[in-house]
Design an enzyme around this catalytic site. Structure first.
Site, PDB file in Angstrom:
ATOM      1  N   THR A 369       0.883  -1.140   0.000  1.00  0.00           N
ATOM      2  CA  THR A 369       0.000   0.000   0.000  1.00  0.00           C
ATOM      3  C   THR A 369       0.926   1.196   0.000  1.00  0.00           C
ATOM      4  O   THR A 369       2.139   1.040   0.080  1.00  0.00           O
ATOM      5  CB  THR A 369      -0.884  -0.107   1.284  1.00  0.00           C
ATOM      6  OG1 THR A 369      -1.660  -1.284   1.208  1.00  0.00           O
ATOM      7  CG2 THR A 369      -1.774   1.076   1.529  1.00  0.00           C
ATOM      8  N   ASN A 389      -3.426  -3.666  -2.651  1.00  0.00           N
ATOM      9  CA  ASN A 389      -3.270  -4.782  -1.717  1.00  0.00           C
ATOM     10  C   ASN A 389      -1.889  -5.414  -1.850  1.00  0.00           C
ATOM     11  O   ASN A 389      -0.899  -4.718  -1.683  1.00  0.00           O
ATOM     12  CB  ASN A 389      -4.403  -5.802  -1.834  1.00  0.00           C
ATOM     13  CG  ASN A 389      -4.550  -6.608  -0.549  1.00  0.00           C
ATOM     14  OD1 ASN A 389      -4.136  -6.160   0.508  1.00  0.00           O
ATOM     15  ND2 ASN A 389      -5.109  -7.788  -0.629  1.00  0.00           N
ATOM     16  N   SER A 441      -7.567  -1.297   6.614  1.00  0.00           N
ATOM     17  CA  SER A 441      -6.854  -0.728   7.770  1.00  0.00           C
ATOM     18  C   SER A 441      -6.208   0.610   7.423  1.00  0.00           C
ATOM     19  O   SER A 441      -5.520   1.198   8.272  1.00  0.00           O
ATOM     20  CB  SER A 441      -5.752  -1.684   8.229  1.00  0.00           C
ATOM     21  OG  SER A 441      -6.302  -2.866   8.721  1.00  0.00           O
TER      22      SER A 441
HETATM   23  N1  GLY Z   1      -5.262  -3.679   1.539  1.00  0.00           N
HETATM   24  C1  GLY Z   1      -4.840  -3.015   2.680  1.00  0.00           C
HETATM   25  C2  GLY Z   1      -5.914  -2.318   3.422  1.00  0.00           C
HETATM   26  O1  GLY Z   1      -6.833  -1.843   2.799  1.00  0.00           O
HETATM   27  O2  GLY Z   1      -5.893  -2.209   4.612  1.00  0.00           O
END
Ligand code: GLY
Length: 563
Positions: A369, A389, A441
């Site tokens: 990310t 992701n 997150s």
């Molecule tokens: N794919 C990481 C998040 O959205 O937390």
């Protein structure tokens, strides 16, 4: 907010604060911290052309889509936390991916109900409908001053001219070389004859440049309709995916009210659901605040921090999901009475086994990310975290688009109530449903201490929230911005029941004090996170910024060119 009076003085607005001194109301300088020097430069290019922080944010995000393709991109999404200086308006633009219309709760399970991990993380079936192009269009129309033709120009140039591979690119590509090799369009762009390219190799992305140009010319229609949309859907379906033209056409960003709370005199503003970030961080900070207002002795601080994280992450797993689909007890989770109740269960001398806290449920998340922070000379603020992701998302690129698709569908619970491949289970609140956004997150944040404004965020999967929390605690302690991004990190997410830490944490007094209280402290074997942060010190009329030493990013603070 401790401001008492704001008034004009010789064309400069000044603010008088509770501590008595007058503070200029605008920083006068701009700052950008991002995960790649070329993206930071792209943002300044746009500020120098008269753009505001919101225009610069589009330019940074678009440039990152080109030069950091393993972290975020046009095939992904993110959360944009905004503060507009002139009226104090703040909002979160939710550009999180959505499950396609044909998605179903059991789509990653085989006929025996077993989750097939490969389907959930690799290839087009793993991809949600991207939000990035819609975010650019929305940001430009509602908050920016410049057309997309201008703010996307640096990224288009970078995609055409290419950028040089360095070690960081090589490492991230190494993780996903097998998956990229499954998909010829992706392999052609990111690999050199099927291999991780050498340092100095130039990655050129002419197809991506054309897609960015279509967005520059036509706004969201350039991506979600017309030839680009047709190529995306054709490529996805030919490779076994389930996207439709209607899914793309239906995608809309949503403005959400940010999560707001307080910690040690600071007003903390962070991401709202479908991110869990703001709620989990503020619940944990509220629990800490029950102990001497959060001013805690050095010996107790690691223990209480871990126990606060443990409890807040448990609630993440129990309650949180897409607010358009599930009702969540947000007010309760953020209330002082709930924090008191959670704090009361903490034993000052012993770690609480996570199993003592009730039902073992949690979710699995990816690890790649990106985050960037922007402050313009007029005081507008952007804190954005974006993702595809896993590194290079699903690894799949529909032919002729240059767009690498996310595998954000894996942020859903593929099988609510049952363990996934990592021994973890997720709750029904985050089950897959058509049009739903997976729980995230990502935690773009700012904290206003009155005399100081902190802007921060980081990548790092489920550890994002604990990293931002530790950063906020550094800021609350009055530490310089370099300390927030470089501090040694530790993390507890309720399950697995262990404190995960960077290797440098293992021999510290903090680690010893945790072990003494019964915590299992494990090294994750490497440093983690890539925080990008800015501090506007209003009292001393100073702006500083820092990029995490763990990455290759760059932070710049300077006056912009006179317009
Ligand atoms: N794919 C990481 C998040 O959205 O937390």
């Amino acid at each position: 907010m401790r401001w008492l009076i704001a008034f004009s003085l010789l064309f400069t607005v000044v603010t008088v604060q509770a501590d008595g001194g007058p503070h200029p109301d605008t920083p006068g300088k701009a700052a950008i911290a991002s995960a790649h020097p070329l993206a930071t430069a792209a943002g300044f290019e746009i500020l120098d052309q008269g753009g505001n922080a919101f225009d610069a944010a589009i330019a940074v995000a678009a440039a990152l889509a080109v030069v950091e393709p393993y972290s975020s991109g046009m095939g992904g999404g993110g959360f944009w936390l905004l503060h507009r200086h002139k009226d104090g308006f703040e909002t979160m633009v939710d550009a999180r991916e959505k499950a396609p219309g044909a998605a179903s709760a059991t789509m990653y399970q085989d006929k025996d109900g077993k989750v097939v991990r490969d389907r959930a993380i690799n290839g087009p079936l793993a991809a949600g409908i991207p939000g990035q192009a819609a975010a650019f269009d929305y940001m430009a129309r509602h908050y920016g001053k410049l057309p997309l033709k201008t703010s996307l120009a640096p990224a288009i140039r970078l995609a055409e001219q290419g950028f040089e591979v360095e070690d960081h690119y090589r490492t991230l590509t190494g993780y996903r070389v097998d998956v990229l090799n499954r998909y010829p369009a992706a392999a052609r762009v990111f690999l050199d004859h099927g291999k991780v390219p050498d340092a100095g190799y130039r990655v050129r992305q002419p197809d991506l440049a054309k897609v960015l140009q279509a967005i520059a010319d036509k706004g969201r229609a350039g991506f979600y309709q017309g030839p680009v949309a047709s190529k995306l859907v054709k490529g996805v379906r030919a490779a076994g995916g389930i996207w439709t033209l209607q899914d793309l056409n239906n995608y809309q960003v949503k403005e959400r009210k940010p999560i707001v709370g307080h910690f040690r005199g600071g007003r903390v503003v962070s991401a709202a659901p479908p991110s869990s970030g703001g709620i989990v961080m503020l619940e944990a900070l509220n629990i800490l605040s029950q102990f001497n207002g959060g001013e805690i002795s050095e010996d107790l601080l690691p223990h209480l921090t871990v126990e606060a994280m443990r409890r807040a992450y448990q609630d993440r797993a129990r309650y949180l999901g897409d607010p358009d689909f599930v009702d969540m007890p947000v007010d309760k989770l953020l209330s002082d009475s709930y924090a008191k109740q959670r704090a009361a269960s903490i034993d000052l001398d012993h770690a609480t086994p996570s199993s003592d806290l009730g039902k073992p449920i949690t979710v699995q998340e990816g690890h790649h990310t990106t985050h960037f922070s922007v402050l313009d000379q007029d005081g507008n603020v952007v804190s954005t975290t974006m993702s595809v992701n896993l590194p290079f998302g699903s690894g799949f690129m529909p032919a002729g688009t240059g767009v690498i698709l996310n595998d954000e569908m894996d942020d859903f619970s593929s099988k609510p109530g049952s363990p996934n491949a990592y021994g973890l289970v997720g709750s029904h609140a985050n089950a897959i449903a058509p049009g739903k956004r997976p729980l995230s997150s990502m935690s773009p944040t700012f904290v206003d201490f009155g005399d100081r404004l902190a802007i921060l965020g980081t990548p790092g999967g489920s550890r994002i929230i604990s990293m931002v929390m530790l950063g906020v605690m550094e800021a609350a302690n009055g530490k310089p911005v370099d300390d927030w991004v470089s501090r040694v990190r530790f993390h507890n997410q309720y399950l697995p029941d262990e404190v995960q830490a960077e290797p440098a944490f293992m021999d510290t007094a903090a680690a010893k004090s945790l072990r003494l209280r019964g915590d299992k402290v494990v090294s994750v074997g490497r440093r983690y996170g890539n925080m990008q942060a800015i501090l506007w010190d209003r009292k001393h009329h100073a702006v500083t910024a820092a990029s995490d030493p763990r990455g290759i990013g760059h932070a710049t603070v300077r006056a912009v060119q006179p317009r």
